[in-house]
Design a protein around this motif. Structure first.
Motif, short mmCIF file in Angstrom:
data_model
loop_
_atom_site.label_atom_id
_atom_site.label_comp_id
_atom_site.label_asym_id
_atom_site.label_seq_id
_atom_site.Cartn_x
_atom_site.Cartn_y
_atom_site.Cartn_z
N PRO A 1 -0.99 -3.49 -6.03
CA PRO A 1 -1.60 -3.95 -4.71
C PRO A 1 -1.66 -2.77 -3.56
O PRO A 1 -2.67 -2.84 -2.71
CB PRO A 1 -1.35 -5.26 -4.38
N LEU A 2 -0.44 -2.22 -3.52
CA LEU A 2 -0.17 -1.16 -2.47
C LEU A 2 -1.31 -0.13 -2.90
O LEU A 2 -1.53 0.69 -1.66
CB LEU A 2 1.10 -0.89 -2.32
N ASP A 3 -1.74 0.39 -4.01
CA ASP A 3 -2.55 1.28 -4.12
C ASP A 3 -4.03 1.08 -3.43
O ASP A 3 -4.66 2.04 -2.91
CB ASP A 3 -2.72 1.61 -5.68
N GLY B 1 -5.73 3.47 -0.30
CA GLY B 1 -7.13 3.88 -0.44
C GLY B 1 -8.08 3.59 0.43
O GLY B 1 -9.05 4.16 0.60
N ASP B 2 -7.87 2.81 1.43
CA ASP B 2 -8.83 2.08 2.33
C ASP B 2 -9.00 2.63 3.75
O ASP B 2 -9.65 2.12 4.37
CB ASP B 2 -8.59 0.31 2.30
#
Length: 84
Positions: A71-73, A77-78
């Protein structure tokens, strides 16, 4: 051989893809300050290189895995936290 409770909840990468009910693959898991390989079983086939989460230990260096997306990826990326 008794289940290896320490591996449950660890993430890894498939070095040999799984074949679902047709047979296991092999996963490289980051554990105990290093990396170890285990036979990896999954409900559905997963390809070589897939990120997985260990959900159960079968003992004898065999584990059950599911596909994993960190979930940290998604946060990285946002664009959050970037100075603009």
């Amino acid at each position: 051989m008794a289940p290896d409770e320490a591996v449950i909840g660890c993430t890894g990468e498939l070095v040999i893809g799984t074949r679902g009910s047709a047979g296991p693959g092999e996963v490289l898991v980051r554990i105990r300050g290093g990396s170890e390989t285990f036979l990896a079983w999954s409900d559905e086939p997963l390809p070589h290189g897939a990120a997985v989460l260990v959900i159960e230990s079968r003992g004898s260096r065999q584990v059950d895995v599911i596909k994993w997306a960190d979930p940290l990826d998604a946060l990285a990326g946002d664009g959050a936290g970037n100075a603009g």
